[in-house]
Design an enzyme around this catalytic site. Sequence first.
Site, short mmCIF file in Angstrom:
data_model
loop_
_atom_site.label_atom_id
_atom_site.label_comp_id
_atom_site.label_asym_id
_atom_site.label_seq_id
_atom_site.Cartn_x
_atom_site.Cartn_y
_atom_site.Cartn_z
CB SER A 257 3.31 -1.58 4.73
OG SER A 257 4.26 -1.33 3.73
CE LYS B 75 5.25 2.56 4.77
NZ LYS B 75 5.50 1.17 4.37
CB SER C 118 1.87 1.86 2.18
OG SER C 118 2.60 1.09 3.09
CE LYS D 54 0.41 1.58 5.78
NZ LYS D 54 0.30 0.69 4.59
#
Length: 390
Positions: A84, A87, A144, A247
């Site tokens: 993720s 992203k 997420s 993140k």
Amino acid sequence: MADIYATGCKTDTPTQGLEPSRRKRRPAMRKWVGLLAGVALTTFASQRAAHAQYAGQISSIVMDAKTGAVLSQTDPDLRRYPASLTKLMTLYMAFSALRAGTITLDQTVPVSIHAATMEPSKLGLVPGTRLTVEQAMLALVTKSANDAACALGEFLGGGSEPQFAAMMTQQARALGMNNTTFRNASGLPDPDQMTTARDLAILARHIVTDFPEDYHYFSVAAFRFHGRMIPNHNPMLKAYVGADGMKTGYTQEAGRNLVTSAIRNDVRLVGVVMGASSNPQRTLVMADQLDRGFDAEGVAPVARPLVLARNVVPAHRRGGRVIMLAAASARHGHAPLEVAEAPLSRHTRHVRATPVSGGHHVRLIGAKVHPATATTTKHVHRAHSTRNHT
């Protein structure tokens, strides 16, 4: 090899009636087919090896966000799955489109069947519905959400997620992320979607420096979506003094990944940890790396706080347990502390935690635990002063 093929041709009935020149070409053709098959198998095996995620081996790097100077690194150029952390580039592309004025925060993003069928983590978006650009960005930062990432990617890519992935890769090259290839907007597993810790540090640094008006989204504690509070599950926001965003990422193949930016005494660092075997390990490795980075920059150490990492207390709050993450400053002999689990009661004041190394116990006095609730969660407010929403 030529002798083997020639012997086979002499006993092969279909070749007996062929002209001599054709009989000579047949063994040569078989030889090349065999060689090509061998090359294909070797290439396939090498690709699988290249895509292996170095089980148990962590890649990490810490950079000065202002200068780009590398302060520490461990295998930062191993090509790994971003999960993720992908992203971050999706958000970079959204920030860029907002800056250019091609989209607005209040513009609505359609949810396709393809986006709605993404695997969790997800918001549970329904095909044919819409959400705003800002809601999609917040869903990426906090939960997420893969369905929101896909929808936003399709929106920015003219209706095509593969087209958007190509745009992401092109942007990565422009930023100097030469070992990164994107295949989707979410980070869901794809054998060709690869990056490195160094490339992600470059991306994180550009997010901070290129879009200061949008970076605040990464520190949002939660946002409300269709009557639900969606919390931010980035542990560093509570576990590390000065951390204000970025993140997390996880897939089984990638391991636990994390990008963090933290600021102390006007010094901002960006750190990347990839391939950790557990969330506590990922958090502690990141904290240690950042500590060493700030130390190298001449910033005085700060004791790490005792924070609530995960609340699993039942509604009646009897017999519940909370998982605590405790750590002390790595300097002056204060070793980082493991995750400690302690029973929760109204009178709980003392929590025992065990150092990862050092051979002695540390008792944290006066540590009160308050379960996180929606009433204590910080809400997001739009920065109207920095962007036109029309």
